[in-house]
Design an enzyme around this catalytic site. Structure first.
Site, PDB file in Angstrom:
ATOM      1  CB  THR A  26      -8.352 -49.042 -51.848  1.00  0.00           C
ATOM      2  OG1 THR A  26      -6.983 -49.306 -51.520  1.00  0.00           O
ATOM      3  CG2 THR A  26      -8.505 -48.942 -53.348  1.00  0.00           C
ATOM      4  CG  HIS A 176      -0.149 -51.000 -47.177  1.00  0.00           C
ATOM      5  ND1 HIS A 176      -0.394 -51.855 -46.118  1.00  0.00           N
ATOM      6  CD2 HIS A 176      -1.257 -51.067 -47.973  1.00  0.00           C
ATOM      7  CE1 HIS A 176      -1.596 -52.422 -46.282  1.00  0.00           C
ATOM      8  NE2 HIS A 176      -2.133 -51.954 -47.403  1.00  0.00           N
ATOM      9  CG  ASN A 179      -4.197 -55.330 -45.637  1.00  0.00           C
ATOM     10  OD1 ASN A 179      -4.142 -56.004 -44.611  1.00  0.00           O
ATOM     11  ND2 ASN A 179      -4.904 -54.222 -45.706  1.00  0.00           N
ATOM     12  CE1 TYR A 181      -2.844 -54.717 -52.591  1.00  0.00           C
ATOM     13  CE2 TYR A 181      -3.130 -54.131 -50.285  1.00  0.00           C
ATOM     14  CZ  TYR A 181      -3.666 -54.416 -51.529  1.00  0.00           C
ATOM     15  OH  TYR A 181      -5.019 -54.407 -51.704  1.00  0.00           O
ATOM     16  CG  ASN A 236      -4.449 -58.871 -51.981  1.00  0.00           C
ATOM     17  OD1 ASN A 236      -5.360 -59.116 -52.763  1.00  0.00           O
ATOM     18  ND2 ASN A 236      -4.193 -57.642 -51.549  1.00  0.00           N
TER      19      ASN A 236
END
Length: 364
Positions: A26, A176, A179, A181, A236
């Site tokens: 990102t 994805h 992580n 998400y 996260n």
């Protein structure tokens, strides 16, 4: 020294210049309304000597645009802007996959347009805070739980985004699933407390990812679909759980049966996250016939060793690729690497993005 790392290789139907991949990172250089910018064209084209570029996380839908200035790939304007990127990379002989990232509960309403909202498998807020351009650091909001029908609609958003990616000239997509998400929010029993077909058992918690992979593969070809996973990841607010190994072995077996082109494993232990045990990496390798990409703190020597051993087919590099437009050339020659400027990782503009020097500029 590195005889495999710099040699050509096949990924599905693609011929890659080398066994080096650029990990998705990102960078927050899109516009406030999530459209890729011209400096993104320059950034990716500068790095086209890398065998496989995987872009930053890119939202498949308005609900997925939870961070400031991340790009999307659901509107005609976004597709047209990405086409400039893929054309520039292909002109230099590179190959590029777009990473489809739906932020789910890792989001903030100030980043979302129109009727878009913060959604997740369950109405459970992630611990911690998120940066916003308008209001600085803010607590993660409590997301709205998706209905079963909305889950199925979200799957279709990923499929439409995959088709948009091909229209934009990408060589494929990376889903994805890592992580913390949305996809991993479904996989994790802590963030997913649903009681329908998408929650509960390993099979049900894996269903969202597997349904996306199957539908995307049917739409664009399984040779154009990769998946990123982060077993043992805690990013996260993903919490450790007992059946993590069985979960990822099950997912791997199902992805293998579908025939996706690669699995990309994240190991952020070099940045302080728990290490992914070798036995788990080997277990995934044994269960998967496609390409395995490993990432996490590699240098040329370690990358060559893991390729020589047959444990991986490609090795992904993150921050060194970010800071070195001529990264492959520097690895080949053993030249010193530019060090990344952490203060400009996520800031708008050219500084710390497209102004890292190449060797000729360093050596004059």
């Amino acid at each position: 020294m590195a005889s495999i790392l710099f040699s050509e290789t096949q990924l599905g139907n693609l011929t890659l210049q080398n066994h080096v991949a650029m990990a998705p990172m990102t960078r927050n250089r899109a516009t406030a309304n999530h459209i890729p910018t011209d400096i993104m064209v320059t950034y990716y084209a500068q790095r086209a000597s890398i065998g496989l570029i995987i872009t930053e996380g890119t939202a498949p839908s308005p609900n997925g645009e939870g961070y400031a200035r991340i790009p999307g790939i659901h509107s005609a304007a976004q597709v047209a802007a990405w086409k400039k990127v893929t054309d520039a990379v292909h002109e230099k002989g590179g190959k590029i996959f777009v990473q489809l990232m739906h932020t789910g509960r890792i989001s903030h309403h100030t980043h979302l347009a129109g009727n878009a909202e913060v959604v997740a498998p369950s109405a459970i807020a992630a611990a911690g805070e998120i940066y916003t351009d308008e209001q600085g650091m803010q607590p993660h909001p409590t997301p709205r739980e998706l209905t079963t029908e909305e889950v199925k609609a979200t799957i279709q958003e990923f499929v439409s985004a995959s088709q948009n990616a091909i229209d934009a000239g990408f060589d494929g997509v990376e889903l994805h699933g890592a992580n913390g998400y949305l996809i991993e929010q479904f996989i994790s029993p802590d963030s997913n407390q649903r009681t329908d077909e998408y929650g509960g058992s390993i099979e049900n918690r894996s269903r969202f990812l597997l349904d996306i992979a199957e539908a995307a593969g049917n739409a664009i070809g399984f040779d154009k679909v990769g998946v990123r996973l982060s077993p043992y990841g805690v990013f996260n607010d993903i919490k450790p759980y007992a059946d993590v190994d069985q979960t990822y072995y099950y997912i791997t077996e199902k992805l293998n049966a579908l025939g996706v082109v690669y699995i990309h494993l994240v190991d952020h232990s070099s940045m302080g996250a728990p290490i992914v045990p070798d036995a788990v990496v080997e277990g995934i390798r044994e269960r998967f016939n496609g390409a395995l990409i490993l990432s996490g703190g590699y240098d040329a020597e370690r990358a060559e060793a893991v390729l020589q051993s047959g444990k991986a087919d490609l090795v992904a590099f993150g921050r060194p690729a970010l800071a070195n437009p001529d990264f492959v050339e520097r690895l080949k020659t053993g030249a010193d690497l530019n060090q990344p400027d952490f203060t400009t990782f996520y800031t708008p503009g050219e500084k710390g993005y497209i102004d890292y020097p190449v060797l000729e500029e360093v050596n004059g």
